[in-house]
Design a protein around this motif. Structure first.
Motif, mmCIF file in Angstrom:
data_model
loop_
_atom_site.group_PDB
_atom_site.id
_atom_site.type_symbol
_atom_site.label_atom_id
_atom_site.label_comp_id
_atom_site.label_asym_id
_atom_site.label_seq_id
_atom_site.Cartn_x
_atom_site.Cartn_y
_atom_site.Cartn_z
ATOM 1 N N ARG A 1 -6.972 10.311 10.161
ATOM 2 C CA ARG A 1 -6.951 9.033 9.447
ATOM 3 C C ARG A 1 -8.355 8.516 9.177
ATOM 4 N NH1 ARG A 1 -2.756 4.837 11.833
ATOM 5 N NH2 ARG A 1 -3.285 3.849 9.859
ATOM 6 N N ASN A 2 -9.326 8.896 10.013
ATOM 7 C CA ASN A 2 -10.716 8.513 9.758
ATOM 8 C C ASN A 2 -11.255 9.153 8.489
ATOM 9 O OD1 ASN A 2 -11.028 6.808 11.915
ATOM 10 N ND2 ASN A 2 -11.977 8.326 13.251
ATOM 11 N N ARG B 1 2.179 7.721 2.569
ATOM 12 C CA ARG B 1 2.170 7.047 3.874
ATOM 13 C C ARG B 1 2.238 8.062 5.009
ATOM 14 N NH1 ARG B 1 3.134 1.541 3.984
ATOM 15 N NH2 ARG B 1 4.223 1.693 5.989
ATOM 16 N N ASN C 1 -1.197 9.521 5.592
ATOM 17 C CA ASN C 1 -2.119 8.633 6.304
ATOM 18 C C ASN C 1 -1.583 8.197 7.666
ATOM 19 O OD1 ASN C 1 -4.695 7.380 6.168
ATOM 20 N ND2 ASN C 1 -3.702 5.406 5.896
ATOM 21 N N GLY C 2 -0.516 8.821 8.110
ATOM 22 C CA GLY C 2 -0.010 8.533 9.455
ATOM 23 C C GLY C 2 0.737 7.229 9.606
ATOM 24 N N LEU C 3 1.130 6.615 8.485
ATOM 25 C CA LEU C 3 1.851 5.350 8.554
ATOM 26 C C LEU C 3 3.358 5.548 8.706
ATOM 27 C CD1 LEU C 3 -0.119 3.458 5.786
ATOM 28 C CD2 LEU C 3 -0.312 3.150 8.253
ATOM 29 N N ASN D 1 6.001 8.205 10.644
ATOM 30 C CA ASN D 1 5.981 9.252 11.650
ATOM 31 C C ASN D 1 7.218 9.082 12.547
ATOM 32 O OD1 ASN D 1 4.759 11.449 12.908
ATOM 33 N ND2 ASN D 1 3.486 10.185 14.232
ATOM 34 N N TRP E 1 -4.463 12.839 15.179
ATOM 35 C CA TRP E 1 -4.067 12.005 14.037
ATOM 36 C C TRP E 1 -5.089 10.914 13.764
ATOM 37 C CZ3 TRP E 1 -1.010 13.900 10.757
ATOM 38 C CH2 TRP E 1 -0.494 13.109 9.733
ATOM 39 N N SER E 2 -5.692 10.397 14.808
ATOM 40 C CA SER E 2 -6.735 9.393 14.639
ATOM 41 C C SER E 2 -7.928 9.989 13.902
ATOM 42 C CB SER E 2 -7.167 8.859 16.007
ATOM 43 O OG SER E 2 -8.186 7.896 15.866
ATOM 44 N N MET F 1 -6.928 4.734 2.386
ATOM 45 C CA MET F 1 -5.639 4.312 1.826
ATOM 46 C C MET F 1 -5.780 2.952 1.181
ATOM 47 S SD MET F 1 -2.255 5.266 1.908
ATOM 48 C CE MET F 1 -0.685 4.471 1.549
#
Length: 249
Positions: A84-85, A52, A55-57, A59, A80-81, A89
């Motif tokens: 995640r691209n 997580r 994937n930046g979930l 933080n 971060w965007s 996930m």
């Protein structure tokens, strides 16, 4: 050997706390391009928190992440965007939008993030659904699908963004045992196609069959990382020996 391939994802000194609880403690991990890394360990060991964070979930956390040699700062929203691209996930509970049909579930993110036009996203989505024998379900709502079908849609939804790496957080734990195989079959196909993957799972037979590297975590730390043959048959750490002794025999 895949560890001869270039490092795709590099994690250094990743640490995270929930209040006073240390959930991750100075995690170092290299994932090579095309490598399949399976993460195992007891409940509460930090496995899900690790993926997580990637994937930046989750933080903020301490430490650094590099993808293809480029550093990403979790505090920088734009960076971060972009990260995640490139990282797909898949969750244990499918996480499909219940009010959208299968096709809309798959095309929403690529269109909103301006990765593809609507027509391009729809074409790619239908091709991916064909690969998992679910094209005929494109107009169905998630509630009309079985658990195995929903998870297969969740996998190809993540693939619709053409990620560099796929993260799986216990993708079969919410499924009936008799339909686990259909999801694992899709994941094995991805392995055969060279997809880079990090998989958190309790499916030890899957880990032994497809993993290039198995990582054992406990109390937020990586205690051992090795090939499946060495880790399962000749574990070095006493905690790993005890864990495997209880679940493999």
């Amino acid at each position: 050997m895949k560890n001869d391939h270039p490092v795709l994802l590099c994690v250094r000194d990743m640490s995270m706390r929930y209040g006073k609880t240390q959930v991750l403690n100075q995690i170092d991990l290299d994932i090579h391009k095309g490598e399949v890394v399976v993460v195992i360990g007891p409940s509460g060991s930090g496995k899900s928190t690790l993926v997580r964070c990637l994937n930046g979930l989750e933080n903020p956390f301490e430490g650094t992440i590099q993808l293809n040699g480029a550093p990403y700062d979790a505090r920088n929203h734009e960076q971060w965007s972009q990260l995640r691209n490139q990282i797909g996930m898949v969750f244990q509970d499918y996480s499909l939008f219940p009010h959208l049909n299968v096709l809309k579930n798959m095309t929403l993110a690529p269109v909103l993030r301006e990765k593809y036009t609507e027509d391009e996203a729809e074409r790619i989505a239908l091709e991916l659904l064909e690969r998992v024998q679910l094209r005929h379900k494109a107009s169905s709502m998630p509630a009309q699908l079985s658990g195995g079908q929903q998870q297969r849609v969740a996998i190809v939804r993540a693939l619709a963004m053409c990620p560099e790496i796929m993260l799986f957080d216990e993708p079969t734990s919410a499924l009936d045992p008799e339909i686990v195989g259909e999801v694992l079959a899709v994941m094995k196909e991805l392995v055969s196609q060279g997809m880079t993957m990090i998989v958190v799972t309790h499916e030890m037979s899957f880990a032994r069959e497809v993993a290039d590297k198995v990582v054992f975590m406990d109390k937020g730390e990586i205690l051992e990382a090795a090939s499946p043959e060495r880790l399962f048959d000749y574990p070095q750490h006493e905690r790993v020996k005890n864990f495997l002794g209880k679940i493999l025999h």
